[in-house]
Design an enzyme around this catalytic site. Sequence first.
Site, PDB file in Angstrom:
ATOM      1  N   ARG A 104       0.840  -1.201   0.000  1.00 53.56           N
ATOM      2  CA  ARG A 104       0.000   0.000   0.000  1.00 53.56           C
ATOM      3  C   ARG A 104       0.878   1.254   0.000  1.00 53.56           C
ATOM      4  NH1 ARG A 104      -5.121   1.642  -1.264  1.00 53.56           N
ATOM      5  NH2 ARG A 104      -6.146   2.866   0.350  1.00 53.56           N
ATOM      6  N   THR A 379      -8.495   0.424 -10.181  1.00 55.80           N
ATOM      7  CA  THR A 379      -8.270  -0.809  -9.480  1.00 55.80           C
ATOM      8  C   THR A 379      -8.510  -2.006 -10.388  1.00 55.80           C
ATOM      9  OG1 THR A 379      -9.017   0.317  -7.547  1.00 55.80           O
ATOM     10  CG2 THR A 379      -8.986  -2.086  -7.419  1.00 55.80           C
ATOM     11  N   ASP A 421      -7.720   8.380   0.020  1.00 54.77           N
ATOM     12  CA  ASP A 421      -8.329   7.324   0.842  1.00 54.77           C
ATOM     13  C   ASP A 421      -8.165   7.596   2.341  1.00 54.77           C
ATOM     14  OD1 ASP A 421      -9.492   5.905  -1.161  1.00 54.77           O
ATOM     15  OD2 ASP A 421      -8.033   4.280  -1.207  1.00 54.77           O
ATOM     16  N   SER A 450      -8.046   1.176   3.138  1.00 53.84           N
ATOM     17  CA  SER A 450      -8.468   0.658   1.835  1.00 53.84           C
ATOM     18  C   SER A 450      -9.666  -0.266   1.990  1.00 53.84           C
ATOM     19  CB  SER A 450      -7.302  -0.134   1.228  1.00 53.84           C
ATOM     20  OG  SER A 450      -7.698  -0.790   0.056  1.00 53.84           O
ATOM     21  N   SER A 451     -10.345  -0.494   0.873  1.00 55.43           N
ATOM     22  CA  SER A 451     -11.413  -1.503   0.845  1.00 55.43           C
ATOM     23  C   SER A 451     -10.980  -2.748   0.085  1.00 55.43           C
ATOM     24  CB  SER A 451     -12.656  -0.931   0.160  1.00 55.43           C
ATOM     25  OG  SER A 451     -13.136   0.187   0.856  1.00 55.43           O
ATOM     26  N   GLY A 471     -13.592  -1.755  -7.413  1.00 59.07           N
ATOM     27  CA  GLY A 471     -14.810  -0.959  -7.285  1.00 59.07           C
ATOM     28  C   GLY A 471     -14.956  -0.244  -5.960  1.00 59.07           C
ATOM     29  N   GLY A 472     -13.873   0.330  -5.460  1.00 54.94           N
ATOM     30  CA  GLY A 472     -13.955   1.109  -4.219  1.00 54.94           C
ATOM     31  C   GLY A 472     -14.593   0.293  -3.101  1.00 54.94           C
TER      32      GLY A 472
END
Length: 567
Positions: A104, A379, A421, A450-451, A471-472
């Site tokens: 990340r 993403t 984010d 993050s997701s 997709g977030g």
Amino acid sequence: MVTSTRAAFLSFTALMVLCLTATLARGGEYAEVTDNGYGAVATVQPRATEAAMNAYAAGGNAVDAAVAAALTLGVVDGHNSGIGGGLFAVVHWSDGRVEAIDGREMAPAAAHRDMYVREGEYRPELSKRGPLAVGIPGSVAALDYMMEKGGKASLARHLNAAADLAENGFAIDGIFARRLKRHTEDLSAYPGTAAIFLDAQGQPWPVGHRLKQPDLAKTYRAIAEKGGSYFYGGGFAQTVGQWMEHNGGLITREDFADYELIRRRPVVSEYRGYSVYGFPPPSSGGVHVAQMLNILEGYDLSALSEANRYHLLAEVMKLAFADRAYWLGDPAFAKVPKGLISEAYAQTLRARLSLEKTTTVPDYSTPPKAQEELFGKHTTHIATADKDGNWVAITSTVNTNFGSKVVVPGTGVVLNNQMDDFSAQPGEPNAYGLIGAEANSIAPGKRPLSSMSPTVLTREGKPVLTLGAAGGPTIITQVLQTLINHIDLGMGLEDAMRMARVHHQWRPNELFVEKTLVDPIREALKEKGHSLRQLGDYGSTQAIGLDEQGHFVSVAEPRLEERNRVE
Ligand code: DON
């Protein structure tokens, strides 16, 4: 600056639709799935799948295939992911161990909580575009580590193969061209970016234009030759650091040198006989997939009516996202409670739910052991698996389309806007309408929440499924629904992914539904008190499982077919 709820909602919806279709729709082929008898791959892009297959054909394993696919996506799909961004990988290694690899982005050393405030006003655009939006990218470190640890070829081989493609170019398809058109103004603000993606008159390249990226090829080859240190502290870091200094950025060469790859223990939970390995904080994915599965395990989902099942899904999503907003952040800075994934907490939350009507969730809840940390400390998703028992799930991103829109001249690398984010301003929604609190505030060296939810499942100790999504925030709920449909409803992977999806993220208090959700279910959900919003069709899940004979079943997002027809 005060962002009105409606404006926030609209930008959220527009972004979700844009970002998701950008991620998914690709001209021509749609189902990028392959099983060559030795290994399997699922990606959203034909070129990436081909690169993975070439890696297998050359004697590589699932790690080689995943790394080759990721580097290729950085060439042909650079508006979604690439070496200017970050990634999370969950890997089931052939020796049976499972590891969460955290590549990340990190906030630069000079980052601070008011970095997006100007004359007392919060300026949300500063975390979305331009030099201040960029976090220190982690993808190179993560891919390098994966190859060192479990690949058969070398990182250099995969870099050079992708560099060949960057040099020779590829024909821009309709979707890529539309993304360029949509972002022309922002792309034209940065000469290094405009030089690649726009023509001499500043117009976006049309469909069919052969996009060659010699600078990106050079950067790939330099990393191949000099190793990751070229990126982290060497020539690349120096060029970026100098550019940042002259263009209002905070990132320095030293920030690159200080980048830290972190190997984490996955979040592990048990669900109906499966062990589910998810990504721990700074992702919220693993924690909330586990938390929601824990709550749902108290129900016989296959015995519920479809409306009740969707209702229940929406309710658990709401509870999870309320907790996400308060508790989740980089575990080096925020105490993420272990209790979020405990059975006792699942029971407490379950007791709040009714099958008859919606629950009001005004705030987060407090799980047991709230004082303890969970662990001692636009993403794309790639799934690969091989017969040796390497099962890989990589979710990789520059965040929104073309990230920060910055390409530092000479590098060819699209830099991320992952700083968005963070909850840059507590209570203010980010690009996905997500709000957050202190746990996800900005600090030097911190990783934004993050997701992304790369996930691997084992049964009786053997890997049986790898999946993840783009997709977030819907990444988390896509993974949840694929698992429920596959495990509880007994659907094959493709059908499990085709099912109409719903998404609730607590704020805004709306249940997002896909257009394929049929009217009787919509009516039943409204009667229970849900306020529905249609979000077209969304999501991009890639998964690999096993059929009854033990053969790989690879599935790329089935919605690609329909989207390609429409677009
Ligand atoms: O890490 C995250 O949660 C986001 N930066 C992911 C962005 C994303 O999925 C964009 N999607 N289409």
